[in-house]
Design a protein around this motif. Structure first.
Motif, PDB file in Angstrom:
ATOM      1  N   PHE A  50      16.149   8.507   8.976  1.00  0.00           N
ATOM      2  CA  PHE A  50      14.746   8.550   9.384  1.00  0.00           C
ATOM      3  C   PHE A  50      13.937   7.702   8.417  1.00  0.00           C
ATOM      4  O   PHE A  50      14.220   7.686   7.214  1.00  0.00           O
ATOM      5  CB  PHE A  50      14.222   9.992   9.392  1.00  0.00           C
ATOM      6  CG  PHE A  50      12.901  10.144  10.095  1.00  0.00           C
ATOM      7  CD1 PHE A  50      12.836  10.135  11.484  1.00  0.00           C
ATOM      8  CD2 PHE A  50      11.734  10.276   9.378  1.00  0.00           C
ATOM      9  CE1 PHE A  50      11.619  10.260  12.139  1.00  0.00           C
ATOM     10  CE2 PHE A  50      10.512  10.407  10.018  1.00  0.00           C
ATOM     11  CZ  PHE A  50      10.450  10.398  11.410  1.00  0.00           C
ATOM     12  N   PRO A  51      12.910   6.982   8.933  1.00  0.00           N
ATOM     13  CA  PRO A  51      12.130   6.093   8.066  1.00  0.00           C
ATOM     14  C   PRO A  51      11.361   6.851   6.988  1.00  0.00           C
ATOM     15  O   PRO A  51      11.240   8.083   7.025  1.00  0.00           O
ATOM     16  CB  PRO A  51      11.155   5.411   9.036  1.00  0.00           C
ATOM     17  CG  PRO A  51      11.705   5.647  10.392  1.00  0.00           C
ATOM     18  CD  PRO A  51      12.481   6.922  10.331  1.00  0.00           C
ATOM     19  N   GLU A  52      10.799   6.107   6.049  1.00  0.00           N
ATOM     20  CA  GLU A  52       9.974   6.708   5.008  1.00  0.00           C
ATOM     21  C   GLU A  52       8.781   7.429   5.634  1.00  0.00           C
ATOM     22  O   GLU A  52       8.130   6.920   6.542  1.00  0.00           O
ATOM     23  CB  GLU A  52       9.488   5.643   4.027  1.00  0.00           C
ATOM     24  CG  GLU A  52       8.654   6.207   2.899  1.00  0.00           C
ATOM     25  CD  GLU A  52       8.391   5.209   1.774  1.00  0.00           C
ATOM     26  OE1 GLU A  52       7.756   5.610   0.783  1.00  0.00           O
ATOM     27  OE2 GLU A  52       8.808   4.039   1.899  1.00  0.00           O
ATOM     28  N   VAL A  53       8.504   8.620   5.135  1.00  0.00           N
ATOM     29  CA  VAL A  53       7.368   9.419   5.608  1.00  0.00           C
ATOM     30  C   VAL A  53       6.205   9.213   4.641  1.00  0.00           C
ATOM     31  O   VAL A  53       6.392   9.152   3.430  1.00  0.00           O
ATOM     32  CB  VAL A  53       7.750  10.907   5.683  1.00  0.00           C
ATOM     33  CG1 VAL A  53       6.552  11.763   6.085  1.00  0.00           C
ATOM     34  CG2 VAL A  53       8.903  11.105   6.659  1.00  0.00           C
ATOM     35  N   ILE A  54       4.992   9.126   5.187  1.00  0.00           N
ATOM     36  CA  ILE A  54       3.802   8.916   4.372  1.00  0.00           C
ATOM     37  C   ILE A  54       3.172  10.262   4.048  1.00  0.00           C
ATOM     38  O   ILE A  54       2.808  11.020   4.949  1.00  0.00           O
ATOM     39  CB  ILE A  54       2.765   8.040   5.111  1.00  0.00           C
ATOM     40  CG1 ILE A  54       3.398   6.723   5.560  1.00  0.00           C
ATOM     41  CG2 ILE A  54       1.554   7.792   4.230  1.00  0.00           C
ATOM     42  CD1 ILE A  54       2.531   5.939   6.534  1.00  0.00           C
ATOM     43  N   PHE A  55       3.029  10.562   2.759  1.00  0.00           N
ATOM     44  CA  PHE A  55       2.303  11.752   2.326  1.00  0.00           C
ATOM     45  C   PHE A  55       0.837  11.350   2.185  1.00  0.00           C
ATOM     46  O   PHE A  55       0.469  10.605   1.289  1.00  0.00           O
ATOM     47  CB  PHE A  55       2.869  12.257   0.996  1.00  0.00           C
ATOM     48  CG  PHE A  55       2.206  13.509   0.478  1.00  0.00           C
ATOM     49  CD1 PHE A  55       2.300  14.697   1.185  1.00  0.00           C
ATOM     50  CD2 PHE A  55       1.503  13.505  -0.719  1.00  0.00           C
ATOM     51  CE1 PHE A  55       1.708  15.857   0.715  1.00  0.00           C
ATOM     52  CE2 PHE A  55       0.908  14.651  -1.202  1.00  0.00           C
ATOM     53  CZ  PHE A  55       1.003  15.831  -0.487  1.00  0.00           C
ATOM     54  N   GLY A  56       0.012  11.840   3.118  1.00  0.00           N
ATOM     55  CA  GLY A  56      -1.368  11.357   3.209  1.00  0.00           C
ATOM     56  C   GLY A  56      -2.313  11.893   2.160  1.00  0.00           C
ATOM     57  O   GLY A  56      -3.309  11.240   1.819  1.00  0.00           O
ATOM     58  N   ILE A  64      -3.324   4.243   3.695  1.00  0.00           N
ATOM     59  CA  ILE A  64      -2.490   4.766   4.775  1.00  0.00           C
ATOM     60  C   ILE A  64      -2.381   3.759   5.908  1.00  0.00           C
ATOM     61  O   ILE A  64      -1.297   3.532   6.466  1.00  0.00           O
ATOM     62  CB  ILE A  64      -3.061   6.105   5.295  1.00  0.00           C
ATOM     63  CG1 ILE A  64      -2.978   7.164   4.202  1.00  0.00           C
ATOM     64  CG2 ILE A  64      -2.299   6.569   6.544  1.00  0.00           C
ATOM     65  CD1 ILE A  64      -3.663   8.475   4.556  1.00  0.00           C
ATOM     66  N   ILE A  65      -3.488   3.109   6.241  1.00  0.00           N
ATOM     67  CA  ILE A  65      -3.479   2.100   7.303  1.00  0.00           C
ATOM     68  C   ILE A  65      -2.536   0.953   6.955  1.00  0.00           C
ATOM     69  O   ILE A  65      -1.761   0.484   7.802  1.00  0.00           O
ATOM     70  CB  ILE A  65      -4.908   1.586   7.566  1.00  0.00           C
ATOM     71  CG1 ILE A  65      -5.718   2.654   8.327  1.00  0.00           C
ATOM     72  CG2 ILE A  65      -4.892   0.270   8.348  1.00  0.00           C
ATOM     73  CD1 ILE A  65      -7.180   2.320   8.491  1.00  0.00           C
ATOM     74  N   ASP A  66      -2.567   0.512   5.707  1.00  0.00           N
ATOM     75  CA  ASP A  66      -1.692  -0.589   5.292  1.00  0.00           C
ATOM     76  C   ASP A  66      -0.216  -0.187   5.369  1.00  0.00           C
ATOM     77  O   ASP A  66       0.637  -0.989   5.772  1.00  0.00           O
ATOM     78  CB  ASP A  66      -2.041  -1.024   3.866  1.00  0.00           C
ATOM     79  CG  ASP A  66      -3.342  -1.811   3.796  1.00  0.00           C
ATOM     80  OD1 ASP A  66      -3.850  -2.211   4.861  1.00  0.00           O
ATOM     81  OD2 ASP A  66      -3.850  -2.009   2.677  1.00  0.00           O
ATOM     82  N   ILE A  67       0.093   1.046   4.990  1.00  0.00           N
ATOM     83  CA  ILE A  67       1.484   1.494   5.042  1.00  0.00           C
ATOM     84  C   ILE A  67       1.949   1.623   6.494  1.00  0.00           C
ATOM     85  O   ILE A  67       3.058   1.202   6.845  1.00  0.00           O
ATOM     86  CB  ILE A  67       1.662   2.836   4.303  1.00  0.00           C
ATOM     87  CG1 ILE A  67       1.342   2.660   2.815  1.00  0.00           C
ATOM     88  CG2 ILE A  67       3.101   3.357   4.466  1.00  0.00           C
ATOM     89  CD1 ILE A  67       1.291   3.962   2.037  1.00  0.00           C
ATOM     90  N   ILE A  68       1.093   2.184   7.340  1.00  0.00           N
ATOM     91  CA  ILE A  68       1.436   2.278   8.770  1.00  0.00           C
ATOM     92  C   ILE A  68       1.689   0.902   9.348  1.00  0.00           C
ATOM     93  O   ILE A  68       2.644   0.701  10.118  1.00  0.00           O
ATOM     94  CB  ILE A  68       0.307   2.980   9.552  1.00  0.00           C
ATOM     95  CG1 ILE A  68       0.243   4.464   9.192  1.00  0.00           C
ATOM     96  CG2 ILE A  68       0.500   2.820  11.061  1.00  0.00           C
ATOM     97  CD1 ILE A  68      -0.926   5.205   9.801  1.00  0.00           C
ATOM     98  N   SER A  69       0.867  -0.058   8.979  1.00  0.00           N
ATOM     99  CA  SER A  69       1.019  -1.428   9.478  1.00  0.00           C
ATOM    100  C   SER A  69       2.405  -1.980   9.140  1.00  0.00           C
ATOM    101  O   SER A  69       3.064  -2.594   9.983  1.00  0.00           O
ATOM    102  CB  SER A  69      -0.067  -2.327   8.887  1.00  0.00           C
ATOM    103  OG  SER A  69       0.105  -3.665   9.302  1.00  0.00           O
ATOM    104  N   THR A  70       2.853  -1.749   7.912  1.00  0.00           N
ATOM    105  CA  THR A  70       4.183  -2.210   7.499  1.00  0.00           C
ATOM    106  C   THR A  70       5.277  -1.539   8.322  1.00  0.00           C
ATOM    107  O   THR A  70       6.217  -2.201   8.786  1.00  0.00           O
ATOM    108  CB  THR A  70       4.404  -1.914   6.002  1.00  0.00           C
ATOM    109  OG1 THR A  70       3.498  -2.699   5.233  1.00  0.00           O
ATOM    110  CG2 THR A  70       5.826  -2.259   5.584  1.00  0.00           C
TER     111      THR A  70
END
Length: 252
Positions: A50-56, A64-70
């Motif tokens: 499973f891909p990396e999960v973002i801890f908001g 967060i927007i920049d990480i989602i974009s990647t």
């Protein structure tokens, strides 16, 4: 042939047919994406499934927007935990194809777009006050492709509510028990099922609950075998671990 090999073959074929440039292929093959404030692990899915999960929590909206974009550039599933309402509105305005689950405080790839497992995990929640943690567990598992069944407000103060659902709970392959106060529901469920139980203590309770420490210690000291205990309020960890078990079962 492994999924990793399939992915590599598809990438090389895309370069060969001029559907993808060499520089674009190099980007997709990189191990991580450097954003300055974060290094996004692009091989997490190949290593862990499973891909990396973002801890908001603690991150700014723009981060967060920049990480989602990647993640989206690399066609990854998006899962962002601990996102408050105001921050979520700004992020969803940027990525309208994602969805926000307010109780769970999660932004993610639409759950209905994700195929689900044959087997299911049961999410068992003691009381309504524990719902944010229970929903974090449930939505995490669903984003990871796991079929989830919810059994909420079945705490031990009205244990007959649990017993009316026990056969359905037993038919699941993993149970996640979310409870605050004294955490007794965890031991009760573990003594009634023949599969692994992940217990998640919550910080819900009066003063002597010590913001979940009492619940945590109660669950750790359970006499019922087959129980593993997560950290306080860690619904994400419960959902993730349950998903790993079900994926492993279905792989064989």
């Amino acid at each position: 042939m492994t999924d990793k090999q399939d992915s590599l073959d598809s990438l090389l074929q895309a370069v060969q047919s001029n559907q993808l440039s060499i520089s674009e292929a190099k980007t997709k093959l990189s191990h991580y994406d450097e954003l300055g404030f974060a290094k996004i692990d692009l091989h997490r899915r190949q290593r862990q499934g499973f891909p990396e999960v973002i801890f908001g929590e603690g991150k700014t909206t723009s981060q967060i927007i920049d990480i989602i974009s990647t993640l989206l550039v690399h066609d990854e599933v998006v899962l962002v935990t601990r996102v408050d309402h105001d921050k979520a509105q700004d992020i969803i305005a940027k990525y309208s194809h994602l969805e926000y689950h307010e109780t769970a405080r999660i932004i993610c790839t639409p759950i209905n777009n994700i195929s689900k497992s044959k087997y299911y995990t049961s999410i068992i929640c003691a009381g309504t006050s524990d719902l944010p943690v229970a929903e974090e567990a449930a939505v995490t598992a669903e984003v990871m492709g796991i079929h989830v069944k919810r059994f909420y407000d079945v705490g031990v103060s009205g244990i007959h509510r649990l017993f009316s659902h026990i056969e359905a709970i037993r038919q699941g392959k993993v149970s996640i028990v979310v409870a605050g106060m004294e955490g007794a529901l965890s031991s009760v469920v573990s003594g009634l099922v023949d599969h692994p139980v992940y217990s998640v203590p919550t910080s819900i309770g009066y003063g002597a609950n010590l913001e979940g420490v009492t619940t945590l210690l109660s669950m750790v000291n359970s006499c019922a075998p087959g129980t593993s205990v997560l950290n306080i309020d860690n619904g994400f960890g419960g959902g993730y671990n349950a998903a790993m078990i079900i994926k492993m079962i279905e792989a064989y």
